[in-house]
Motif scaffolding. Structure first.
Motif, mmCIF file in Angstrom:
data_model
loop_
_atom_site.group_PDB
_atom_site.id
_atom_site.type_symbol
_atom_site.label_atom_id
_atom_site.label_comp_id
_atom_site.label_asym_id
_atom_site.label_seq_id
_atom_site.Cartn_x
_atom_site.Cartn_y
_atom_site.Cartn_z
ATOM 1 N N HIS A 34 5.090 0.513 -0.287
ATOM 2 C CA HIS A 34 5.703 -0.430 0.655
ATOM 3 C C HIS A 34 4.644 -1.456 1.065
ATOM 4 N N HIS A 76 0.844 -1.195 0.000
ATOM 5 C CA HIS A 76 0.000 0.000 0.000
ATOM 6 C C HIS A 76 0.878 1.243 0.000
ATOM 7 N N GLU A 106 -1.098 -3.029 11.518
ATOM 8 C CA GLU A 106 -0.274 -2.691 10.356
ATOM 9 C C GLU A 106 1.184 -3.063 10.628
ATOM 10 N N HIS A 112 3.197 -4.539 4.171
ATOM 11 C CA HIS A 112 3.130 -4.969 5.577
ATOM 12 C C HIS A 112 2.708 -6.427 5.647
HETATM 13 ZN ZN LIG Z 1 2.329 1.292 5.646
#
Ligand SMILES: [Zn+2]
Ligand SMILES: Nc1nc2c(c(=O)[nH]1)N=C([C@H](O)[C@H](O)COP(=O)(O)OP(=O)(O)OP(=O)(O)O)CN2
Length: 149
Positions: free
Chosen positions: A26, A13, A136, A28
């Motif tokens: 990047h 995202h 996250e 997660h």
């Molecule tokens: Zn992020």
């Protein structure tokens, strides 16, 4: 009684308007926690006796409704036109277009909306989705509660 099932997924995202590093592309290892409330099923001999819902069923529904779609996808805000154009140029890329920027808060809200109607009280035990928590990072998470959704 409340029960919680945790699942994990990977997604990319960016937050396009972010003033710092989150505007860069990047990813997660997200964690989603699904909390359900309901009465404990008392029916003698039923596979679900003593449970609010079988954890494997909680997982099956979460995967079917959400997690399989978001896992290894890029979650992009529909107004993030430059990234959307790039993703659309990649053949068969797994892209999920969201109506809101993909912050943890918004992902928890969207997940709650998608999952709420999927958990039915099949055994008349008042089963209800109470909370969706999205991590996250191990240190950052957001909760969407039934009371505030
Ligand atoms: Zn992020
Ligand atoms: N309220 C929110 N703040 C931020 C969000 C969000 O979704 N809601 N998201 C981000 C970024 O996406 C970023 O990936 C997370 O940023 P950061 O806090 O820098 O995370 P770290 O990887 O540094 O985590 P550490 O646990 O501190 O290592 C930013 N803010």
């Amino acid at each position: 009684m409340q029960i919680t099932r945790r699942l994990e997924f990977d997604a990319g995202h960016r937050i396009p308007s972010h003033s710092s590093q989150c505007r860069h592309l990047h990813g997660h290892r997200y964690i989603i926690e699904i909390t359900l409330s309901g009465e404990i099923i008392a029916t003698e001999g039923l596979s679900e006796q003593g449970m609010v819902m079988d954890y494997s069923e909680v997982k099956r529904i979460a995967k079917e409704q959400l997690v399989d779609a978001w896992d290894h996808a890029f979650l992009v805000y529909c107004k993030d036109q430059v990234v959307l154009n790039f993703l659309n140029s990649l053949p068969d890329h797994k892209t999920v277009v969201l109506e809101m920027p993909p912050t943890a808060e918004n992902l928890a809200t969207l997940a709650f909306r998608k999952l709420d109607s999927a958990y039915h009280h099949n055994y008349g035990n008042n089963l209800k989705l109470e909370r969706v928590r999205i991590y996250e990072t191990p240190n950052n998470w957001a909760d969407c509660m039934r009371s505030t959704s």
